[in-house]
Design an enzyme around this catalytic site. Structure first.
Site, PDB file in Angstrom:
ATOM      1  CB  SER A  47      -0.917   0.003   1.223  1.00  0.00           C
ATOM      2  OG  SER A  47      -1.796   1.102   1.193  1.00  0.00           O
ATOM      3  CD  GLU A  48      -0.863   5.609  -3.205  1.00  0.00           C
ATOM      4  OE1 GLU A  48      -0.991   6.842  -3.188  1.00  0.00           O
ATOM      5  OE2 GLU A  48      -1.135   4.906  -4.189  1.00  0.00           O
ATOM      6  CG  ASN A  49      -0.974   3.701   3.576  1.00  0.00           C
ATOM      7  OD1 ASN A  49      -1.001   2.783   2.764  1.00  0.00           O
ATOM      8  ND2 ASN A  49      -1.562   3.602   4.752  1.00  0.00           N
ATOM      9  CG  HIS A  86       4.101   8.510   1.795  1.00  0.00           C
ATOM     10  ND1 HIS A  86       4.052   9.596   0.969  1.00  0.00           N
ATOM     11  CD2 HIS A  86       3.008   7.768   1.488  1.00  0.00           C
ATOM     12  CE1 HIS A  86       2.977   9.533   0.197  1.00  0.00           C
ATOM     13  NE2 HIS A  86       2.330   8.430   0.491  1.00  0.00           N
ATOM     14  CB  SER A  89       5.609   3.522   0.106  1.00  0.00           C
ATOM     15  OG  SER A  89       4.538   2.935  -0.599  1.00  0.00           O
TER      16      SER A  89
END
Length: 213
Positions: A47-49, A86, A89
């Site tokens: 997940s990009e977070n 973040h 990511s």
């Protein structure tokens, strides 16, 4: 003729995700795919977070407000999962470390161009998020969307009229009517719902279609 509902669409996408793949599920409809991945197949969801090893949605009452996906929905974390910054990511996404991303879309062209961040309409609120990074950085980009808008217009188009997210980045589209492959040679139909013919599907979309080999 019964169109696929959103759970059936998510299950269809899950079928095509192979063992060992690192996968990002975009905000909205694609997040449902997590709930349909077979338990005997190891798929690592990112997940990009800043989450790797994301699991399906928790049971009602078991939600952790500090454990969410990029769409702020509660998720679970599988054994071995990890949290990170973040920026790390996005470095994963931009660096080609994601095998497959599954995104929603406003439009996809028959050549795989993607428009999913802005309709261009006055007053519309743009929402690019990490879509541009994922569409170009992932090794394969899938799109999951309804085939038609509420106004009856096809989202599979000859050329996108909305602002583009990425050029020639989408390889497969999963819709409530059919699954399509798109690319340099145009759009081909992988499968259709029962009762739908190629001619009828072509009339719906208004684009030239052929059956996939």
């Amino acid at each position: 003729m019964k169109r696929l509902d959103r759970d059936a669409m998510a299950a269809r996408v899950a079928r095509d995700i192979p063992e060992g793949a690192y996968v990002n599920l975009g905000i909205g409809l694609p997040t449902r795919v997590a709930d349909f991945l077979p338990v005997d197949r190891e798929v690592i969801l990112q997940s990009e977070n800043g989450l790797l090893g994301m699991g399906p949605a928790p049971a009602a009452g078991d939600e952790d407000p500090e454990l969410i996906n990029a769409g702020k929905q509660p998720v679970t974390l599988l054994a071995g999962g990890a949290f990170f910054h973040h920026a790390d990511s996005f470095a994963m996404m931009r660096g080609g470390h994601i095998d497959i991303c599954v995104l929603g879309a406003f439009q996809v062209s028959v050549h795989g161009d993607l428009a999913n961040w802005h309709t261009g309409a006055p007053g519309a609120i743009p929402a690019v998020g990490g879509a541009m990074d994922l569409a170009i950085g992932a090794k394969r980009t899938f799109v999951m969307m309804d085939l038609m808008t509420r106004e009856g217009q096809s989202k599979l188009v000859e050329a996108c009229s909305y602002p583009l997210t990425g050029l020639a980045c989408v390889s497969r589209i999963y819709t409530d009517h059919a699954v399509f492959d798109v690319g340099p040679e145009g759009a081909s139909v992988v499968e259709m719902i029962d009762g739908l013919t190629l001619d009828a599907l072509q009339a719906l979309t208004g684009v030239r279609l052929r059956m996939a080999a």
